[in-house]
Motif scaffolding. Sequence first.
Motif, PDB file in Angstrom:
ATOM      1  N   LEU A 479       0.823  -1.203   0.000  1.00  0.00           N
ATOM      2  CA  LEU A 479       0.000   0.000   0.000  1.00  0.00           C
ATOM      3  C   LEU A 479       0.860   1.257   0.000  1.00  0.00           C
ATOM      4  CD1 LEU A 479      -3.107  -0.081  -0.034  1.00  0.00           C
ATOM      5  CD2 LEU A 479      -3.064   0.732   2.315  1.00  0.00           C
ATOM      6  N   VAL A 480       1.930   1.248   0.777  1.00  0.00           N
ATOM      7  CA  VAL A 480       2.812   2.421   0.829  1.00  0.00           C
ATOM      8  C   VAL A 480       3.511   2.620  -0.514  1.00  0.00           C
ATOM      9  CG1 VAL A 480       4.896   3.346   1.897  1.00  0.00           C
ATOM     10  CG2 VAL A 480       3.121   2.323   3.321  1.00  0.00           C
ATOM     11  N   ALA A 481       3.965   1.542  -1.136  1.00  0.00           N
ATOM     12  CA  ALA A 481       4.649   1.661  -2.428  1.00  0.00           C
ATOM     13  C   ALA A 481       3.699   2.086  -3.531  1.00  0.00           C
ATOM     14  CB  ALA A 481       5.311   0.330  -2.786  1.00  0.00           C
ATOM     15  N   ALA A 482       2.444   1.658  -3.450  1.00  0.00           N
ATOM     16  CA  ALA A 482       1.487   1.939  -4.524  1.00  0.00           C
ATOM     17  C   ALA A 482       0.901   3.343  -4.448  1.00  0.00           C
ATOM     18  CB  ALA A 482       0.353   0.907  -4.480  1.00  0.00           C
ATOM     19  N   ASN A 483       1.046   4.004  -3.309  1.00  0.00           N
ATOM     20  CA  ASN A 483       0.369   5.281  -3.098  1.00  0.00           C
ATOM     21  C   ASN A 483       1.339   6.283  -2.477  1.00  0.00           C
ATOM     22  OD1 ASN A 483      -2.591   4.397  -3.662  1.00  0.00           O
ATOM     23  ND2 ASN A 483      -1.820   2.863  -2.224  1.00  0.00           N
ATOM     24  N   PRO A 484       2.124   6.974  -3.276  1.00  0.00           N
ATOM     25  CA  PRO A 484       3.125   7.906  -2.731  1.00  0.00           C
ATOM     26  C   PRO A 484       2.516   9.061  -1.950  1.00  0.00           C
ATOM     27  CG  PRO A 484       2.975   8.072  -5.134  1.00  0.00           C
ATOM     28  CD  PRO A 484       2.206   6.865  -4.746  1.00  0.00           C
ATOM     29  N   HIS A 485       1.239   9.321  -2.140  1.00  0.00           N
ATOM     30  CA  HIS A 485       0.568  10.380  -1.382  1.00  0.00           C
ATOM     31  C   HIS A 485       0.117   9.892  -0.004  1.00  0.00           C
ATOM     32  CE1 HIS A 485      -2.320   8.107  -3.756  1.00  0.00           C
ATOM     33  NE2 HIS A 485      -3.240   8.422  -2.876  1.00  0.00           N
ATOM     34  N   LEU A 486       0.336   8.606   0.317  1.00  0.00           N
ATOM     35  CA  LEU A 486       0.021   8.057   1.629  1.00  0.00           C
ATOM     36  C   LEU A 486       1.193   8.342   2.568  1.00  0.00           C
ATOM     37  CD1 LEU A 486      -1.634   6.314   3.610  1.00  0.00           C
ATOM     38  CD2 LEU A 486      -0.629   4.284   2.526  1.00  0.00           C
ATOM     39  N   LYS A 487       0.960   9.156   3.576  1.00  0.00           N
ATOM     40  CA  LYS A 487       2.042   9.607   4.457  1.00  0.00           C
ATOM     41  C   LYS A 487       2.066   8.877   5.799  1.00  0.00           C
ATOM     42  CE  LYS A 487       3.076  12.586   1.325  1.00  0.00           C
ATOM     43  NZ  LYS A 487       4.261  12.372   0.474  1.00  0.00           N
ATOM     44  N   PHE A 488       0.967   8.183   6.130  1.00  0.00           N
ATOM     45  CA  PHE A 488       0.910   7.464   7.399  1.00  0.00           C
ATOM     46  C   PHE A 488      -0.048   6.299   7.244  1.00  0.00           C
ATOM     47  CE2 PHE A 488      -1.407   6.714  11.421  1.00  0.00           C
ATOM     48  CZ  PHE A 488      -0.346   6.303  12.222  1.00  0.00           C
ATOM     49  N   TYR A 489       0.317   5.157   7.859  1.00  0.00           N
ATOM     50  CA  TYR A 489      -0.518   3.963   7.814  1.00  0.00           C
ATOM     51  C   TYR A 489      -0.234   3.136   9.063  1.00  0.00           C
ATOM     52  CZ  TYR A 489      -2.467  -0.456   5.926  1.00  0.00           C
ATOM     53  OH  TYR A 489      -3.178  -1.611   5.725  1.00  0.00           O
ATOM     54  N   ASN A 490      -1.271   2.856   9.856  1.00  0.00           N
ATOM     55  CA  ASN A 490      -1.123   2.066  11.072  1.00  0.00           C
ATOM     56  C   ASN A 490      -2.425   1.303  11.305  1.00  0.00           C
ATOM     57  OD1 ASN A 490      -1.485   1.704  14.183  1.00  0.00           O
ATOM     58  ND2 ASN A 490       0.705   2.098  13.928  1.00  0.00           N
ATOM     59  N   GLY A 491      -2.303   0.047  11.747  1.00  0.00           N
ATOM     60  CA  GLY A 491      -3.474  -0.812  11.892  1.00  0.00           C
ATOM     61  C   GLY A 491      -3.911  -1.104  13.309  1.00  0.00           C
ATOM     62  N   ARG A 492      -3.429  -0.355  14.299  1.00  0.00           N
ATOM     63  CA  ARG A 492      -3.906  -0.523  15.665  1.00  0.00           C
ATOM     64  C   ARG A 492      -5.255   0.180  15.862  1.00  0.00           C
ATOM     65  NH1 ARG A 492      -1.441  -4.461  18.806  1.00  0.00           N
ATOM     66  NH2 ARG A 492       0.813  -4.403  18.451  1.00  0.00           N
ATOM     67  N   ARG A 493      -5.923  -0.124  16.955  1.00  0.00           N
ATOM     68  CA  ARG A 493      -7.168   0.567  17.316  1.00  0.00           C
ATOM     69  C   ARG A 493      -6.848   1.890  18.000  1.00  0.00           C
ATOM     70  NH1 ARG A 493      -7.947  -1.292  13.929  1.00  0.00           N
ATOM     71  NH2 ARG A 493      -7.539  -3.510  13.685  1.00  0.00           N
ATOM     72  N   GLY A 494      -7.812   2.802  18.080  1.00  0.00           N
ATOM     73  CA  GLY A 494      -7.579   4.064  18.768  1.00  0.00           C
ATOM     74  C   GLY A 494      -8.463   5.182  18.264  1.00  0.00           C
ATOM     75  N   TYR A 495      -7.900   6.382  18.196  1.00  0.00           N
ATOM     76  CA  TYR A 495      -8.614   7.571  17.732  1.00  0.00           C
ATOM     77  C   TYR A 495      -7.584   8.603  17.303  1.00  0.00           C
ATOM     78  CZ  TYR A 495      -7.598   9.109  22.547  1.00  0.00           C
ATOM     79  OH  TYR A 495      -6.981   9.423  23.737  1.00  0.00           O
ATOM     80  N   THR A 496      -8.052   9.699  16.735  1.00  0.00           N
ATOM     81  CA  THR A 496      -7.154  10.751  16.256  1.00  0.00           C
ATOM     82  C   THR A 496      -7.577  12.087  16.842  1.00  0.00           C
ATOM     83  OG1 THR A 496      -6.913   9.534  14.183  1.00  0.00           O
ATOM     84  CG2 THR A 496      -6.128  11.807  14.219  1.00  0.00           C
ATOM     85  N   VAL A 497      -6.628  12.813  17.386  1.00  0.00           N
ATOM     86  CA  VAL A 497      -6.878  14.169  17.881  1.00  0.00           C
ATOM     87  C   VAL A 497      -6.343  15.158  16.859  1.00  0.00           C
ATOM     88  CG1 VAL A 497      -6.375  15.870  19.674  1.00  0.00           C
ATOM     89  CG2 VAL A 497      -6.857  13.497  20.307  1.00  0.00           C
TER      90      VAL A 497
END
Length: 540
Positions: A479-497
């Motif tokens: 996914l990171v190699a296929a999408n250079p506009h992807l700057k962050f990728y993580n698969g844990r649970r949580g939330y974003t502030v």
Amino acid sequence: MNSHQPELRAAARRLRRRHFLTLTAAAAALAFATDLPAAGAASAAELDPRKITENPFTLGVASGDPLPDSVLLWTRLAPRPLEPDSGLPDKRVLVTWELAHDEAFLRRVTGGTVTAHPEFDHTLHVEATGLAPDRRYYYRFRTGTWASPTGRTRTAPARDAVKSRLRLAAVACQAYHHGYYTAHRHLAGEDVDLVVHLGDYLYEYAVDGAGGSRAYTDRHLPAHFDRETTTLADYRLRYALYKSDPDLMAAHAAHPFAVTWDDHETENNYADETSEDNVPPEEFLLRRAGAYRAYWENQPLRSPQRPDGADMRLYRRLRFGRLAQFDILDTRQYRSQRAYGGGWHKPGPESEAASRTMTGETQERWLLDGWKNSGPTWNVVPQQVTFARRRDLPTADYKLSMDAWDGYPAARKRFLDGAEAAGVQNLMVLAGDAHVGYGFDLKKDFDDPASRTVGTEIATTSVSSGKDGSDRPANFDNLVAANPHLKFYNGRRGYTVITLETERARADFKTVSEVTRPGGTLTAAASFVTEAGRPGLTPA
């Protein structure tokens, strides 16, 4: 409760598509869709609150959709929430509410008496008005000898106020049977002005007696949860189960929410009147009407959002002074059917047709018109599914998700072209659904990595859906190699502030160590900033 009443099904078969719930004859037959509190002598009898012998505030309190002079307050009376009748008779109950400047309620601001109607499953939606802008308030409800927990909320700044900072948290996807709401427990302690819930608040799937991956040993859930929700009664009970979670109640009591739905509040992967299982539209709309009714009843939503049968206007706009405008979208109720049957598929004529819509024509025009001369520094668009292009492989045989905006590229182009035409300088799209955290640069031309960046997408991970997850999912490298506009990728649970300021915005992706057992610890997985007037994510 697992099937609609025969007369409802018969009435639906005589009518066509969504219109069946707007016709007078159908409105009489489909009682649950128009079962509103009656006036005068025809209304339900009144229950003496002194006869309520068990705590009726078992599902806590909530607030939402703050305006400069008002906020929506919510609660539900349910002494035994996991039982079909919630432990209350089919009678009206008088409830008092109060709002104050302080948690001890010594500096009272306003209050009143309202009626909890059995037709609304004894839920309450109180619009507290006449409030000061950008102020914190405390609120509670009372009936008989019982008092609710105390909630904390906040009004929005005045429309033209110069506010230098706004903190919000984005959450999504909280499958009860996949784990504990540890993320909500941590979120309740955050210093944020607003929580934006991006959908999948509820899942229609069966929950066994042990609560699925929660693996309860101290309780056994009733058997009526161990089946898929299809009726109004089913959805009401499922909300009771979800909202009985103490961590979710704590998050609601701590912060005002702005909510929108995705698919699981009704049925996985539905599109407009099209069911995942291809049941007849008139029958699916019966299910949708029940799901929409239960959603409104159980969320801190105002009266304009109250559904009319199988229709509910959920898209709406919130403004926070000159700093931010939030255009909250509904990408389920009006979307075109998924191309190629959904899933991941090679793009082609079916998915790329110019007529395809994610929002419907009316909502799309509302969005584009609302950007014209909007004024605030940040234009934030909370919606459900991944917006940026997301190829699964860095090779020519890549596939795209037909359920996300990649399955509706013409609609995405109209969205981005409309933002550019309106002069939107700082576009931020919020998303959920994928059960991972993403940070994307939005490109003018996704086929050209060097093309202009026109906005930012912050996709928050799930609260619990997908169980514990991992920092690097199996498809991370592709996914990171296929999408250079992807700057962050993580698969844990949580939330974003997300912190919005006049000069920049900051996104803090927060993850928890585990959800299949209680007590997971919180970690700041990564932080990024985007400068006002210079879209694009850079590490903080």
